[in-house]
Motif scaffolding. Structure first.
Motif, PDB file in Angstrom:
ATOM      1  N   ASP A 187       0.282  -1.271   0.015  1.00 52.33           N
ATOM      2  CA  ASP A 187      -0.342  -0.001  -0.010  1.00 52.33           C
ATOM      3  C   ASP A 187       0.660   1.317  -0.087  1.00 52.33           C
ATOM      4  O   ASP A 187       0.605   1.815  -0.789  1.00 52.33           O
ATOM      5  CB  ASP A 187      -0.893   0.277   1.263  1.00 52.33           C
ATOM      6  CG  ASP A 187      -0.479  -0.346   2.644  1.00 52.33           C
ATOM      7  OD1 ASP A 187       0.721  -0.660   2.413  1.00 52.33           O
ATOM      8  OD2 ASP A 187      -1.159  -0.870   3.458  1.00 52.33           O
TER       9      ASP A 187
ATOM     10  N   THR B  56      -7.374  -0.347   4.272  1.00 47.44           N
ATOM     11  CA  THR B  56      -6.054  -0.426   4.085  1.00 47.44           C
ATOM     12  C   THR B  56      -5.039   0.125   2.457  1.00 47.44           C
ATOM     13  O   THR B  56      -3.854   0.425   2.774  1.00 47.44           O
ATOM     14  CB  THR B  56      -5.893  -1.890   3.767  1.00 47.44           C
ATOM     15  OG1 THR B  56      -5.410  -2.654   5.272  1.00 47.44           O
ATOM     16  CG2 THR B  56      -4.168  -2.350   3.808  1.00 47.44           C
TER      17      THR B  56
ATOM     18  N   ASP C  21      -6.607   4.333   2.258  1.00 50.08           N
ATOM     19  CA  ASP C  21      -5.910   5.490   3.214  1.00 50.08           C
ATOM     20  C   ASP C  21      -4.644   5.987   2.900  1.00 50.08           C
ATOM     21  O   ASP C  21      -4.519   7.159   2.791  1.00 50.08           O
ATOM     22  CB  ASP C  21      -5.766   5.367   5.041  1.00 50.08           C
ATOM     23  CG  ASP C  21      -5.593   4.238   5.197  1.00 50.08           C
ATOM     24  OD1 ASP C  21      -4.451   3.516   4.056  1.00 50.08           O
ATOM     25  OD2 ASP C  21      -4.371   4.345   6.215  1.00 50.08           O
ATOM     26  N   ASP C  22      -3.981   5.487   2.008  1.00 48.86           N
ATOM     27  CA  ASP C  22      -2.683   5.471   1.250  1.00 48.86           C
ATOM     28  C   ASP C  22      -2.688   6.120   0.100  1.00 48.86           C
ATOM     29  O   ASP C  22      -1.944   7.419  -0.137  1.00 48.86           O
ATOM     30  CB  ASP C  22      -1.445   4.118   1.611  1.00 48.86           C
ATOM     31  CG  ASP C  22      -1.312   3.510   2.890  1.00 48.86           C
ATOM     32  OD1 ASP C  22      -0.416   5.229   3.705  1.00 48.86           O
ATOM     33  OD2 ASP C  22      -1.621   2.561   3.573  1.00 48.86           O
TER      34      ASP C  22
HETATM   35 CA    CA Z   1      -2.354   1.741   4.133  1.00 51.85          CA
END
Ligand code: CA
Ligand code: CA
Ligand code: CA
Ligand code: CA
Lengths: 165, 165, 165, 165
Positions: free
Chosen positions: B91, B133, B136-137
């Protein structure tokens, strides 16, 4: 003299002890490893500095700081490095190559340190006596890698214990 | 439908408006650009999302979140992604490819955001309703790139003004 | 003097014309773009050299080559750079930051050039008159980025035509 | 089942034996290590596959190939991955994270392999029976990392011998 000793000497001559880097790594990793000791971080920092890729990168960054300081770098570049021009990214590129030596989990620690300078990094960033454009990022890179190494060790231990039980 | 619209729709369906990403970019860049407006950040976010590299990366990350959520990913990987295993770094690798689309100055913003989640990122990180997961990145990556774009624009403006005077 | 002119002058002083870099980009991109002209590659090379990130990185790499040549770099590092030690990777890290300025498609071109040196790169690699440890990789990085830029342009054109018809 | 075994099984199920990857690594490293044996490369490949970062990345890439094959990926992305769209760079980003696990010397091997596909990579690239958009790059990444590991070992041996004599 072995390369690792040359690097430790150069870091000291620029005002950075391995224990300073270990403290930054400790601060990074402590929230995730409640039993962490400063000594573990020092061991991890020494491990990181044994990697040849890291050694070469640290030597290159410190050399650039010194060469600018001694006015041996010519033209626009000298001013750009001396003033740590916000869009100059070579220092961060070098440090990132160190930070991710144990995988991409080192990235985020590095970025965090860069924004929220702590301990020795703050000292390096505010001193006016020498050019530290590369040095502060190199310290962040080594501390991030050391923190990543400990994170991997803890995970391995956890997995081993899960297998035994 | 064009790719950019497909991405905007997918982000919305996952709970992210472009204005949410603009707010994160605003927070990142405000300390360096005192006249910065939220509207400038929204324009920059839209620019970032026009880059094909960014589009492909965002689509891939969102797809992985959804596929895990729908239990279409098999074996150990499903659990690793679902639980956002701390040593899983794919990610962050994807997000970093977005963050540095305007050069390595985007790195540090990204790392900072990852440690100090703010605004929409905090919401995404704490919700239990969907797997975020990657999301957000990805948001952090796009906001970091938008912030870097504004930093470059400001520098160019500054240089132009220096030349005129 | 503007930064871009300073860089073009420095490249020339080290034996590299923009047309030499354009030829490498042409060689890279020709198999995918049958109507490609050398002139298009020269335009793309100039665009790449307008990016501040690229300018800073090129200046840093050339400075290191020159400083080693002038014996201003001390200790083990001088020998490592002078002999282009196979495990020294800073030259490749810098070049990679240039190569991927238009996304990760520039990576593979760069690696290919490094193994199969052509045109100006071969000349730089075999000359004994100056230190070119960084320069050959910088040329590869700029040529790879220029080739990536053309690849993106062609894709955009293709998509536009698909929408019209 | 341990993660490493799950990965070896998945690679086999997709048509890749560890000995196939070892052959690619052998081809890469042979010009620099005249006494190199295929067995050494197999050992290095196994070492690379013990790194958690590598394991997670390989699992993610193979999962994406399979999910596209099984038509579980929706929208534009399915077509982009299935056809290995030339500007899709996520496969290369993942592979690069593997290739540089022993430092940036792995970069160039990876780029070279991507342009000049050999052995198992050629087979994967030409088969029509399954989607291998990620798999061929993952193989290149693991082979590049294995080759880099051997290069580092040789250098260490050389330095040790220099110290003894
Ligand atoms: Ca993440
Ligand atoms: Ca710095
Ligand atoms: Ca070189
Ligand atoms: Ca591929």
């Amino acid at each position: 003299m072995k390369l690792k000793e040359e690097i430790i000497n150069k870091l000291q001559a620029r005002g950075v002890e391995l224990s300073d880097i270990a403290e930054v790594a400790y601060h990074l990793q402590k929230p995730y490893s409640k039993d962490l000791k400063l000594e573990d971080c020092l061991v991890a920092v020494k491990h990181v500095l044994e990697k040849r890729e890291v050694q070469y990168t640290v030597l290159t960054g410190i050399a650039l700081d010194i060469l600018v300081e001694e006015e041996k770098v010519e033209g626009a570049l000298a001013k750009i490095i001396r003033e740590d021009e916000p869009l100059y990214g070579v220092d961060e590129s070098l440090a990132l190559a160190i930070a991710n030596i144990y995988g991409s989990v080192g990235f985020t620690s590095f970025g965090y340190l860069d924004k929220d300078k702590m301990g020795i990094m703050k000292e390096l960033d505010t001193t006016k006596e020498q050019v530290n454009t590369f040095l502060d990022d190199l310290v962040a890179g080594v501390a991030s890698a050391a923190s990543a190494k400990i994170a991997h060790q803890n995970k391995n231990k956890e997995l081993d214990e899960a297998e035994i039980s």
